[in-house]
Design an enzyme around this catalytic site. Structure first.
Site, PDB file in Angstrom:
ATOM      1  N   ASP A  27     -79.872  10.191 -56.435  1.00 11.70           N
ATOM      2  CA  ASP A  27     -80.175  10.981 -55.239  1.00 11.70           C
ATOM      3  C   ASP A  27     -81.537  11.650 -55.363  1.00 11.70           C
ATOM      4  O   ASP A  27     -82.232  11.847 -54.370  1.00 11.70           O
ATOM      5  CB  ASP A  27     -79.067  12.016 -55.023  1.00 11.70           C
ATOM      6  N   GLU A  79     -69.960   6.934 -63.545  1.00  8.86           N
ATOM      7  CA  GLU A  79     -71.357   6.555 -63.792  1.00  8.86           C
ATOM      8  C   GLU A  79     -71.823   7.127 -65.133  1.00  8.86           C
ATOM      9  O   GLU A  79     -72.406   6.420 -65.957  1.00  8.86           O
ATOM     10  CB  GLU A  79     -72.251   7.057 -62.647  1.00  8.86           C
ATOM     11  N   SER A 131     -75.810   2.559 -52.043  1.00  7.23           N
ATOM     12  CA  SER A 131     -76.474   1.557 -51.197  1.00  7.23           C
ATOM     13  C   SER A 131     -77.629   0.857 -51.922  1.00  7.23           C
ATOM     14  O   SER A 131     -77.988  -0.273 -51.569  1.00  7.23           O
ATOM     15  CB  SER A 131     -76.984   2.228 -49.915  1.00  7.23           C
ATOM     16  N   THR A 132     -78.225   1.499 -52.925  1.00  2.00           N
ATOM     17  CA  THR A 132     -79.302   0.850 -53.684  1.00  2.00           C
ATOM     18  C   THR A 132     -78.705  -0.060 -54.758  1.00  2.00           C
ATOM     19  O   THR A 132     -79.128  -1.217 -54.917  1.00  2.00           O
ATOM     20  CB  THR A 132     -80.226   1.912 -54.343  1.00  2.00           C
ATOM     21  N   GLY A 183     -72.680   9.787 -53.874  1.00  4.36           N
ATOM     22  CA  GLY A 183     -71.601   8.881 -53.463  1.00  4.36           C
ATOM     23  C   GLY A 183     -70.276   9.215 -54.132  1.00  4.36           C
ATOM     24  O   GLY A 183     -69.275   8.524 -53.913  1.00  4.36           O
TER      25      GLY A 183
END
Ligand code: 5RP
Length: 231
Positions: free
Chosen positions: A84, A103, A31-32, A97
């Protein structure tokens, strides 16, 4: 909009300002990171982007960003991604996520890795957030037993849970499963990271140690820049 969401928006927009025309850009997940992807797309630069998840690939495509295959590049100029938890010296827990593997692959070839987060993610010690560990599906319960041994050897006795989507295990973009380890406190993230990495059946874990080159943290009214004291 909540305060936390406002902070995510602010750091996403600030990170987008770091991107220059012609760059290869790693796009984070969550979400960021979504705020960053939106802000960078709005700048209408000529970019080649490597997404860290199917979800981010869809978002970026919808916003008109040009995507390239990970294997089409040797280096990525800058990657911007959420976390996180952000601990001392920019040690991170990522993977809430479920995108930790892609990542980490993208971060590993990035010259600049910028972690962006709202203020609640900044912690004095990692470990309150459950640590995601991606494992191959074959024999995953036997892998989980080895992970438990590794956690015990690091003084961690909290529960280790297979991540579920309702009644079925959550499957990652790479076809793997995720176990979440409730560590409580991780005193030595570097050692735990090395032990998990050496565990048969573990594909990747969510400790990002010595990888973030800088951070942008949302606070009330401003974006604070975080740096690493150790190289
Ligand atoms: O590591 C991640 C996904 O694998 C995310 O960056 C992390 O979970 C933070 O997400 P959010 O910005 O939604 O809080």
């Amino acid at each position: 909009m909540t305060d936390a969401e406002r902070q995510k928006q602010a750091v996403g927009q600030a990170a987008a300002e770091l991107v220059r025309n012609g760059m290869v850009v790693g796009l984070g997940t969550g979400s960021t990171a979504k705020w960053f992807v939106e802000a960078v797309a709005a700048r209408k630069l000529d970019l080649s982007c490597v997404p860290t998840s199917v979800e981010t690939a869809h978002l970026a495509t919808r916003l008109g960003l040009r995507l390239i295959e990970m294997d089409a590049v040797e280096r990525i100029d800058i990657t911007v991604d959420g976390a996180d938890e952000i601990g001392p010296d920019l040690a991170l827990i990522k993977g809430g996520g479920g995108a930790l593997l892609r990542e980490k692959l993208v971060w590993a070839v990035s010259d600049r890795c910028v972690v962006i987060a709202d203020g609640s993610k900044h912690v004095a010690r990692l470990g309150a957030f459950p640590l995601p560990i991606e494992v191959v599906p074959f024999g995953h319960r036997t892998t989980a037993a080895r992970i438990r041994d590794v956690l015990h050897a690091s003084g961690i006795d909290g529960p280790l849970r297979l991540r579920m989507d309702g009644s079925v295990p959550r499957v990652t973009d790479n076809g793997n499963l995720i176990y979440d380890a409730q560590c409580g406190a991780i005193d030595d993230p570097g050692t735990l990271a090395a032990r998990l990495k050496a565990t048969t059946g573990v594909v990747e874990h969510g400790i990002f140690f010595g990888m973030a080159t800088e951070g942008l943290l949302g606070t009330d009214g401003e974006v604070r820049r975080l740096t690493r004291s150790r190289p």
